[in-house]
Enzyme design. Structure first.
Site, short mmCIF file in Angstrom:
data_model
loop_
_atom_site.label_atom_id
_atom_site.label_comp_id
_atom_site.label_asym_id
_atom_site.label_seq_id
_atom_site.Cartn_x
_atom_site.Cartn_y
_atom_site.Cartn_z
N ASP A 56 0.84 -1.19 0.00
CA ASP A 56 0.00 0.00 0.00
C ASP A 56 0.88 1.24 0.00
OD1 ASP A 56 0.10 1.11 3.10
OD2 ASP A 56 0.40 -1.05 2.94
N SER A 57 0.41 2.29 -0.68
CA SER A 57 1.07 3.59 -0.69
C SER A 57 2.51 3.46 -1.19
CB SER A 57 0.98 4.21 0.70
OG SER A 57 1.26 5.59 0.66
N ALA A 58 3.51 3.84 -0.37
CA ALA A 58 4.90 3.66 -0.79
C ALA A 58 5.20 2.18 -1.04
CB ALA A 58 5.85 4.21 0.27
#
Length: 315
Positions: free
Chosen positions: A162-164
């Site tokens: 998720d995300s980074a």
């Protein structure tokens, strides 16, 4: 200490002071590996490398004790946190991967890569690739980690984050597509609220507040001081000539309606289709939700629906 002494302020994640002091505002709590009393998932921590320091938390579902002969799909998970906070050992990530393992009936390796600013990018990418290669070294059943030798099916491997961590997931899949790993077949990747960016705005970014755009670009410059900027292929897949070599057959992109990164997720699916990659990509959007809402509120309806979707993708 007064604000004048701040070198970087990426609240609510991290602050760095001019004297070099680093203050992580979240993601520092840790929980030990365990056997989960509710779902029977077991976890343990392993050292992948001493120098650099790379470790992981491995999870196996209860079915491994019920039918130990069955090989299960293998999920390699990369946590988010702007490359600067969180770990596989933090309560939110431990709990989330634990639930995925139970519901999807997979073996999971949650990677603990080194964080910025102490270890600027590409350290997180290098560590993640080292972890993937370490996992792959078990494909013939002769690796150092018994759980992987016994329970993992290396012809059914998935990456997720998720995300980074979704950014890392994508970049690792491209690297795998270019370099290949003996005995390993990457079936699909899951990108949840991926952290991509670029100098040319896409979608609603045209009207986004300047501060939002500066934050998105600033996190990257902070994490990767050697970068060329927001069109670095590591951050902007549209600028990556290797995009079409993505080393899997299926991609699931999950976006959230109120996430400032939402349009990057949609854009990614469009450029992927035009890149010469011949797999299938699907995007799902959670209405009314913000960035990584499923970690903050894992039992809300949208989070349950998101998890169901990921579980069916892994199966």
């Amino acid at each position: 200490m007064s604000n004048e002494d701040l070198a970087h302020d990426f609240s609510p994640m991290i602050k760095v002071y001019k004297d070099g002091r680093v203050e992580r505002l979240a993601g520092t709590d840790r929980v030990p590996p365990s056997t989960n009393p509710e779902n029977g998932v077991q976890s343990k921590d392993v050292v992948i490398s001493q120098e650099p320091a790379i470790s992981a938390r491995i999870f196996i579902p209860k079915t491994t004790t019920d039918s130990p002969q069955t090989k299960l799909p293998l999920l390699i998970y990369f946590h988010g946190g702007g490359f600067s906070i969180e770990s596989p050992f933090s309560p939110a990530y431990h709990s989330y991967v634990n639930t995925l393992v139970s519901e999807a009936n997979v073996v999971a390796v949650s990677v603990d890569y080194r964080l910025v600013p102490e270890h600027p990018l590409p350290a997180a990418y290098d560590d993640s690739w080292a972890a993937i290669k370490w996992v792959a070294s078990h494909f013939d059943g002769n690796g150092s980690e018994d759980w992987l030798n016994r329970f993992a099916d290396f012809q059914r491997v998935f990456f997720a984050g998720d995300s980074a961590g979704a950014n890392i997931t994508h970049n690792m899949a491209v690297k795998l597509g270019c370099e290949r790993l003996v005995g390993v077949k990457l079936v699909g990747i899951v990108l949840v609220h991926p952290y991509f960016w670029g100098t040319e705005p896409v979608g609603a970014e045209l009207t986004a507040p300047a501060a939002t755009k500066e934050y998105m670009a600033g996190v990257w410059r902070f994490a990767c001081p050697s970068t060329s900027g927001s069109d670095d292929p590591l951050l902007n897949p549209a600028k990556d000539p290797k995009l079409g070599k993505l080393g899997c057959e299926e991609v699931l992109v999950c976006v959230a309606e109120k996430d400032g990164l939402k349009d990057r997720g949609w854009h990614y699916s469009e450029i992927l289709k035009k890149s010469g990659w011949n797999g299938a990509v699907e995007v799902i959007e959670a209405k009314g939700e913000g960035h990584v809402f499923h970690l903050f509120n894992p039992i809300c309806d949208n989070a349950v629906a998101l998890k169901k979707k990921i579980v069916s993708f892994l199966n």
